[in-house]
Design an enzyme around this catalytic site. Structure first.
Site, PDB file in Angstrom:
ATOM      1  N   LEU A  65       2.654  -3.244  -5.676  1.00  0.00           N
ATOM      2  CA  LEU A  65       2.303  -2.453  -6.857  1.00  0.00           C
ATOM      3  C   LEU A  65       1.160  -3.101  -7.636  1.00  0.00           C
ATOM      4  O   LEU A  65       0.843  -4.278  -7.421  1.00  0.00           O
ATOM      5  CB  LEU A  65       3.561  -2.309  -7.736  1.00  0.00           C
ATOM      6  CG  LEU A  65       4.726  -1.561  -7.059  1.00  0.00           C
ATOM      7  CD1 LEU A  65       6.011  -1.705  -7.857  1.00  0.00           C
ATOM      8  CD2 LEU A  65       4.369  -0.092  -6.850  1.00  0.00           C
ATOM      9  N   PRO A  66       0.540  -2.352  -8.568  1.00  0.00           N
ATOM     10  CA  PRO A  66      -0.665  -2.872  -9.229  1.00  0.00           C
ATOM     11  C   PRO A  66      -0.461  -4.125 -10.086  1.00  0.00           C
ATOM     12  O   PRO A  66      -1.267  -5.059 -10.003  1.00  0.00           O
ATOM     13  CB  PRO A  66      -1.116  -1.700 -10.111  1.00  0.00           C
ATOM     14  CG  PRO A  66      -0.553  -0.480  -9.453  1.00  0.00           C
ATOM     15  CD  PRO A  66       0.756  -0.924  -8.865  1.00  0.00           C
ATOM     16  N   THR A  94       0.282  -8.827  -6.560  1.00  0.00           N
ATOM     17  CA  THR A  94      -0.234  -9.993  -7.287  1.00  0.00           C
ATOM     18  C   THR A  94       0.059  -9.751  -8.762  1.00  0.00           C
ATOM     19  O   THR A  94      -0.486  -8.820  -9.356  1.00  0.00           O
ATOM     20  CB  THR A  94      -1.761 -10.135  -7.093  1.00  0.00           C
ATOM     21  OG1 THR A  94      -2.032 -10.301  -5.706  1.00  0.00           O
ATOM     22  CG2 THR A  94      -2.291 -11.343  -7.854  1.00  0.00           C
ATOM     23  N   LYS A 169      -1.061 -18.407  -5.363  1.00  0.00           N
ATOM     24  CA  LYS A 169      -2.109 -17.377  -5.218  1.00  0.00           C
ATOM     25  C   LYS A 169      -3.183 -17.525  -6.306  1.00  0.00           C
ATOM     26  O   LYS A 169      -4.379 -17.518  -6.013  1.00  0.00           O
ATOM     27  CB  LYS A 169      -1.444 -15.999  -5.284  1.00  0.00           C
ATOM     28  CG  LYS A 169      -2.345 -14.845  -5.600  1.00  0.00           C
ATOM     29  CD  LYS A 169      -2.856 -14.140  -4.374  1.00  0.00           C
ATOM     30  CE  LYS A 169      -3.912 -13.107  -4.769  1.00  0.00           C
ATOM     31  NZ  LYS A 169      -4.470 -12.390  -3.677  1.00  0.00           N
ATOM     32  N   LYS A 244      -9.131  -9.776 -12.141  1.00  0.00           N
ATOM     33  CA  LYS A 244      -7.682  -9.683 -12.410  1.00  0.00           C
ATOM     34  C   LYS A 244      -7.007 -11.031 -12.139  1.00  0.00           C
ATOM     35  O   LYS A 244      -6.235 -11.534 -12.954  1.00  0.00           O
ATOM     36  CB  LYS A 244      -7.052  -8.603 -11.514  1.00  0.00           C
ATOM     37  CG  LYS A 244      -5.523  -8.590 -11.556  1.00  0.00           C
ATOM     38  CD  LYS A 244      -4.899  -7.674 -10.509  1.00  0.00           C
ATOM     39  CE  LYS A 244      -3.388  -7.890 -10.462  1.00  0.00           C
ATOM     40  NZ  LYS A 244      -2.694  -7.039  -9.504  1.00  0.00           N
TER      41      LYS A 244
HETATM   42  P1  NAD Z   1      -3.536   0.451  -4.921  1.00  0.00           P
HETATM   43  O1  NAD Z   1      -3.789   0.965  -6.290  1.00  0.00           O
HETATM   44  O2  NAD Z   1      -4.340   1.003  -3.785  1.00  0.00           O
HETATM   45  O3  NAD Z   1      -1.974   0.630  -4.531  1.00  0.00           O
HETATM   46  C1  NAD Z   1      -0.920   0.573  -5.462  1.00  0.00           C
HETATM   47  C2  NAD Z   1      -0.037   1.778  -5.221  1.00  0.00           C
HETATM   48  O4  NAD Z   1       1.116   1.683  -6.037  1.00  0.00           O
HETATM   49  C3  NAD Z   1      -0.723   3.108  -5.569  1.00  0.00           C
HETATM   50  O5  NAD Z   1      -0.731   3.938  -4.415  1.00  0.00           O
HETATM   51  C4  NAD Z   1       0.140   3.681  -6.706  1.00  0.00           C
HETATM   52  O6  NAD Z   1       0.253   5.079  -6.667  1.00  0.00           O
HETATM   53  C5  NAD Z   1       1.474   2.997  -6.415  1.00  0.00           C
HETATM   54  N1  NAD Z   1       2.384   2.925  -7.554  1.00  0.00           N
HETATM   55  C6  NAD Z   1       2.140   2.508  -8.819  1.00  0.00           C
HETATM   56  N2  NAD Z   1       3.270   2.521  -9.543  1.00  0.00           N
HETATM   57  C7  NAD Z   1       4.254   2.950  -8.713  1.00  0.00           C
HETATM   58  C8  NAD Z   1       5.652   3.176  -8.873  1.00  0.00           C
HETATM   59  N3  NAD Z   1       6.269   2.956 -10.032  1.00  0.00           N
HETATM   60  N4  NAD Z   1       6.351   3.605  -7.800  1.00  0.00           N
HETATM   61  C9  NAD Z   1       5.736   3.843  -6.606  1.00  0.00           C
HETATM   62  N5  NAD Z   1       4.420   3.642  -6.403  1.00  0.00           N
HETATM   63  C10 NAD Z   1       3.693   3.202  -7.446  1.00  0.00           C
HETATM   64  O7  NAD Z   1      -3.715  -1.143  -5.003  1.00  0.00           O
HETATM   65  P2  NAD Z   1      -3.860  -2.191  -3.784  1.00  0.00           P
HETATM   66  O8  NAD Z   1      -5.294  -2.530  -3.585  1.00  0.00           O
HETATM   67  O9  NAD Z   1      -3.036  -1.716  -2.633  1.00  0.00           O
HETATM   68  O10 NAD Z   1      -3.196  -3.489  -4.450  1.00  0.00           O
HETATM   69  C11 NAD Z   1      -1.787  -3.647  -4.547  1.00  0.00           C
HETATM   70  C12 NAD Z   1      -1.495  -5.068  -4.980  1.00  0.00           C
HETATM   71  O11 NAD Z   1      -2.051  -5.975  -4.006  1.00  0.00           O
HETATM   72  C13 NAD Z   1      -2.103  -5.463  -6.333  1.00  0.00           C
HETATM   73  O12 NAD Z   1      -1.179  -6.259  -7.023  1.00  0.00           O
HETATM   74  C14 NAD Z   1      -3.354  -6.242  -5.937  1.00  0.00           C
HETATM   75  O13 NAD Z   1      -3.744  -7.179  -6.921  1.00  0.00           O
HETATM   76  C15 NAD Z   1      -2.878  -6.930  -4.661  1.00  0.00           C
HETATM   77  N6  NAD Z   1      -3.954  -7.318  -3.728  1.00  0.00           N
HETATM   78  C16 NAD Z   1      -4.929  -6.432  -3.390  1.00  0.00           C
HETATM   79  C17 NAD Z   1      -5.920  -6.825  -2.490  1.00  0.00           C
HETATM   80  C18 NAD Z   1      -7.025  -5.872  -2.081  1.00  0.00           C
HETATM   81  O14 NAD Z   1      -7.995  -6.319  -1.464  1.00  0.00           O
HETATM   82  N7  NAD Z   1      -6.927  -4.584  -2.377  1.00  0.00           N
HETATM   83  C19 NAD Z   1      -5.906  -8.120  -1.939  1.00  0.00           C
HETATM   84  C20 NAD Z   1      -4.867  -8.995  -2.274  1.00  0.00           C
HETATM   85  C21 NAD Z   1      -3.884  -8.571  -3.176  1.00  0.00           C
END
Ligand code: NAD
Length: 292
Positions: A65-66, A94, A169, A244
């Protein structure tokens, strides 16, 4: 094979859930976005109508999740009540160390096994199943989570108790942010001094200026063909996500009473980068800001 509830199948979670399905697990995907669930279904998952329905009777519950507020709400409002006592709870988002610690401790008080398991590696690694997981939580919970994490990654490392995965991390990414800026700054200076970028790379990559930011992710085009600099900084690790993580590091440092002047400077520069429209570009594009 296990029944896995996967909550949050966005850019990262989508690829991770697909790899669990590919490994033979029954993956129930839930996301607030119907498009995200549809993509997961096209990769072998089944659609769940709610987080509660996904978690009911599952052997493992994975969240991606975000931010901390989403994670705390998901576990406290739904998942703690829906999880069976045999289930392993794995948060891969994260988030801030304090929330990870308190959610992990709340799980333990309820007799539930939980780990925080943030990842290193972006969407390409999530799709390829080559993420690195840094895991915080009790040893028994780590062992229960390991087979699930191994289906999504190339390395699974136990960092300590609840919240220590997040601590690892943000400390790692604070180094990354600072070394990327230092590397980009040096390439800009070399350029202004008339020193060819490839020549400087050939020297510094074999001298004491060497770092991952230089040899795996060089911020100027040419020396490392796979680095985002060669595709106009598209894809890769977004500047907004680096910002972030640096904010999370500064928040944790302030709570812990740690002095992080380089981390603070990196956060200020990435904030400026984001304010100037760099948030969607790869974080190595900070070299453009430094060029002026
Ligand atoms: P994203 O926004 O693509 O995905 C998050 C998903 O969570 C979305 O599809 C959203 O609709 C869903 N969501 C939000 N609240 C919800 C709830 N209550 N119930 C169900 N679904 C819900 O983001 P992402 O890029 O996939 O990142 C996710 C996590 O991974 C973050 O914490 C980010 O910091 C971490 N991260 C991302 C990357 C990257 O390169 N994108 C790399 C390392 C870590």
């Amino acid at each position: 094979m296990s029944i896995v509830a996967f909550i949050g199948v966005g850019n990262m979670g989508g690829g991770m859930a697909a790899n669990l399905a590919k490994a033979g697990h029954e993956v129930r995907a839930f996301d607030l976005s119907e498009d995200a669930v549809a993509r997961a279904v096209s990769h072998g998952c089944t659609a769940a109508t709610s987080a509660r329905a996904a978690a009911h009777g599952a052997d493992a519950i994975v969240t991606m999740l975000p931010a901390g507020s989403h994670v705390a709400a998901a576990y406290h409002d739904t998942l703690f009540a829906a999880a069976g006592l045999h289930a392993i709870l794995i948060d891969c988002s994260t988030i801030d160390v304090a929330t990870a610690r308190s959610v992990g401790e709340a799980a333990a008080q309820k007799g539930l096994a939980m780990v925080d398991a943030p990842v290193s590696g972006g969407t390409a690694a999530a799709d390829a199943g080559t993420l690195t997981f840094m895991v915080g939580g009790p040893a028994a919970a780590f062992e229960a989570a390991r087979p699930i994490l191994e289906a999504m990654g190339k390395a699974v490392i136990h960092a300590g108790g609840a919240g220590m995965g997040q601590a690892a991390k943000i400390c790692n990414n604070m180094i990354l942010g600072a070394t990327m800026i230092a590397t980009a700054e040096a390439f800009v200076l070399a350029e202004k001094l008339g020193l060819d970028a490839q020549t400087f790379f050939d020297i510094s990559s074999k001298a004491s200026g060497q770092s991952w930011s230089m040899t795996s992710y060089c911020p100027v085009p040419g020396p490392v063909p796979s680095s985002p600099a060669n595709r106009d900084y598209a894809g890769g690790f977004a500047g907004a996500l680096m910002l972030k993580d640096l904010k999370l590091a500064l928040e944790a440092a302030s709570k812990a009473g740690a002095s992080v002047p380089m981390g603070a400077q990196a956060e200020a520069l990435y904030q400026m980068f984001a304010n100037n429209g760099g948030g969607a570009q790869d974080f190595s594009a900070i070299v453009k800001l430094l060029r002026g």
